[in-house]
Design an enzyme around this catalytic site. Sequence first.
Site, short mmCIF file in Angstrom:
data_model
loop_
_atom_site.label_atom_id
_atom_site.label_comp_id
_atom_site.label_asym_id
_atom_site.label_seq_id
_atom_site.Cartn_x
_atom_site.Cartn_y
_atom_site.Cartn_z
N GLY A 175 0.82 -1.22 0.00
CA GLY A 175 0.00 0.00 0.00
C GLY A 175 0.85 1.26 0.00
N GLY A 210 2.64 3.55 1.48
CA GLY A 210 3.22 3.71 2.82
C GLY A 210 3.71 5.12 3.07
N ARG A 211 3.89 5.87 1.99
CA ARG A 211 4.31 7.27 2.17
C ARG A 211 3.77 8.14 1.05
NH1 ARG A 211 10.75 7.05 0.64
NH2 ARG A 211 10.62 5.30 -0.79
N ASP A 256 8.87 5.17 7.95
CA ASP A 256 8.55 6.42 8.66
C ASP A 256 7.68 7.36 7.83
OD1 ASP A 256 10.33 7.15 6.71
OD2 ASP A 256 11.91 7.86 8.07
N GLY A 257 7.27 6.90 6.64
CA GLY A 257 6.41 7.73 5.81
C GLY A 257 7.14 8.87 5.11
N ARG A 291 3.78 14.08 -7.37
CA ARG A 291 3.79 13.32 -8.63
C ARG A 291 2.43 13.43 -9.32
NH1 ARG A 291 6.32 7.44 -7.18
NH2 ARG A 291 4.37 7.14 -6.06
N ASP A 313 4.40 -4.34 -7.52
CA ASP A 313 3.79 -3.13 -6.95
C ASP A 313 4.41 -1.87 -7.53
OD1 ASP A 313 5.87 -4.46 -5.21
OD2 ASP A 313 5.93 -2.45 -4.36
N ASP A 350 7.71 4.85 -9.78
CA ASP A 350 8.51 4.60 -8.58
C ASP A 350 10.01 4.52 -8.87
OD1 ASP A 350 6.27 4.67 -7.06
OD2 ASP A 350 6.49 2.66 -6.20
P1 AMP Z 1 9.32 0.60 -2.77
O1 AMP Z 1 10.39 -0.39 -2.56
O2 AMP Z 1 9.77 2.03 -2.65
O3 AMP Z 1 8.55 0.36 -4.02
O4 AMP Z 1 8.28 0.42 -1.56
C1 AMP Z 1 7.67 -0.79 -1.22
C2 AMP Z 1 6.66 -0.53 -0.14
O5 AMP Z 1 7.29 0.06 1.00
C3 AMP Z 1 5.53 0.40 -0.52
O6 AMP Z 1 4.40 -0.04 0.17
C4 AMP Z 1 6.01 1.72 0.01
O7 AMP Z 1 4.96 2.63 0.25
C5 AMP Z 1 6.67 1.31 1.30
N1 AMP Z 1 7.70 2.25 1.75
C6 AMP Z 1 8.91 2.48 1.21
N2 AMP Z 1 9.58 3.39 1.92
C7 AMP Z 1 8.78 3.76 2.95
C8 AMP Z 1 8.90 4.69 4.04
N3 AMP Z 1 10.00 5.40 4.25
N4 AMP Z 1 7.85 4.79 4.88
C9 AMP Z 1 6.74 4.06 4.70
N5 AMP Z 1 6.57 3.19 3.71
C10 AMP Z 1 7.56 3.03 2.84
MG MG Z 2 7.03 1.29 -4.80
#
Ligand code: AMP
Ligand code: MG
Length: 507
Positions: free
Chosen positions: A100, A102-103, A141-142, A192, A268, A278
């Site tokens: 989901g 996450g940030r 940490d979002g 974005r 994702d 992303d």
């Molecule tokens: P990513 O590897 O950036 O595609 O992220 C994979 C998942 O981790 C997604 O659900 C992102 O929203 C979540 N995510 C990545 N970095 C953070 C962060 N610093 N805080 C919260 N969620 C994160």
């Molecule tokens: Mg991602």
Amino acid sequence: METCSLPTPNRVDLGFDQPYRSLGSEFFSPVRPMGLPAPRLSLVSEDASRLLGLHLGSTHPETQQAWAELFSGTTLPAGCDPISTVYSGHQFGNWAGQLGDGRAHLLGELDAPDATQNCGHARWEVQLKGAGLTPYSRHGDGRAVLRSSIREFLCSEAMWHLGIPTTRALCLVTSSLPVARERMETAAVVTRLAPSFIRFGHFEHFSYSGRHAALRRLADWTIARIDPACADAANPVLALLQGVVARTARLMAQWQCVGFIHGVMNTDNMSMLGWTLDYGPFAFMDGFDPAHTPNTTDRSGRYAWGRQPAIARWNLLALAQALLPLIGDPRLAIDAVEAFEPQFSQAMRAQLQDKLGLGAPQGGDDALVDAWLAAMAENQADWTLSFRLLSPLSANPGSPIPEALQSLFATRPQRFHTWVAEYRQRLQQQGRADAERKLAMDLVNPRFVLRHHLAQDVIAQAEAGDFSATRELMAVLRHPYAEQPEHAAYAAAPPQDAEAPALSCSS
Ligand code: AMP
Ligand code: MG
């Protein structure tokens, strides 16, 4: 000058719609962004802001401040009710379950004043990345740090100017808020834009948890938003899948042809629109090595340059599997994905044909292209420069090979020289003037890409509070195919002592 409606100072009360809410509460959580303390509008893409009919580049300090507050999620206009969406995904080939936003916070949608500037899409979703915790933050940490936010900001705009489908970056808002990664850094928020942020993982989420009514709603929504013609097909969801396959095949050919490595092609991070989405540990290849990945977390090289097309196909199979309850016959779903390979190969071949200036295909061209790539690989010749510096080569066998080109193949020159002789023969059969061919090749072989070392340089300056180098780099990357002789330094391969791109998922 394009038309744009200038907001009066302080008038940033944009009317965001939030139609995603109509899907139902299991698709999202309403979330207030946490915002940033003392936010500053540090970078603006004028090109992207024009897509919304805005003028973010205003120098009026109060207006700037208002944009910074809005696009960090610190102060929102009345009626703006942000949400974060839920999705799942396969990460590095394994089912990761629920992920989901996450940030990421979806502020809502804005009308595109001119849909022709927007690939025909009438609306833009506006999303903040890094504005704080959401119910999907898990252990995160979002937040997003300045370093990775600049990379995403620059690369999405650079990709767009290369002609490669991608989410856009409207602006970057910064702050002194500390954020812990391998070292202490500061927080930033990138805004974005995309016609839709729907990922393969959104479908996986509802399919693999057996919620087929929700899956159906999401498919209908996606069709209506991004590919309405599918609604008239005998099997609309199959048509949706076929469209994603075709768009992804085209995208992969485009990535491969500019030497772009995404770095984290999890399901994702795959867009239903077939747009680049992303930006994490991505890189544009310097020296050509098909097995290269900049992502140090990816020890097996799953997402290396040479594997991206196969991984895209793997991800499409995961999507097909997720859509199966709606498609019905597994054979239809598999056949739809089987179309990926021929579509990708055809697109890749056609682009390489143009990149080498070969004109209409002839027997033997594929072998000529493969031999060129082999010569590049055995010399680890710079991907971007090899293609760009090939265009001034004369078809005349008596004329010298330009020094700059030859030097890229100096380690193992033999195959290269054999290849040049064959290439010249092929060019002579074509009978096109050298100058005309050069012009055509320079339109498809960029001179400027967002090389890792260039990004690192401007990030270091931005971390010290100076964004002027970032802005200058961005201006150069707006015209990647132009010669821009005054900016030759930005076209050069990294200096010998530069660190090779080595990036983790930490962002
Ligand atoms: P990513 O590897 O950036 O595609 O992220 C994979 C998942 O981790 C997604 O659900 C992102 O929203 C979540 N995510 C990545 N970095 C953070 C962060 N610093 N805080 C919260 N969620 C994160
Ligand atoms: Mg991602």
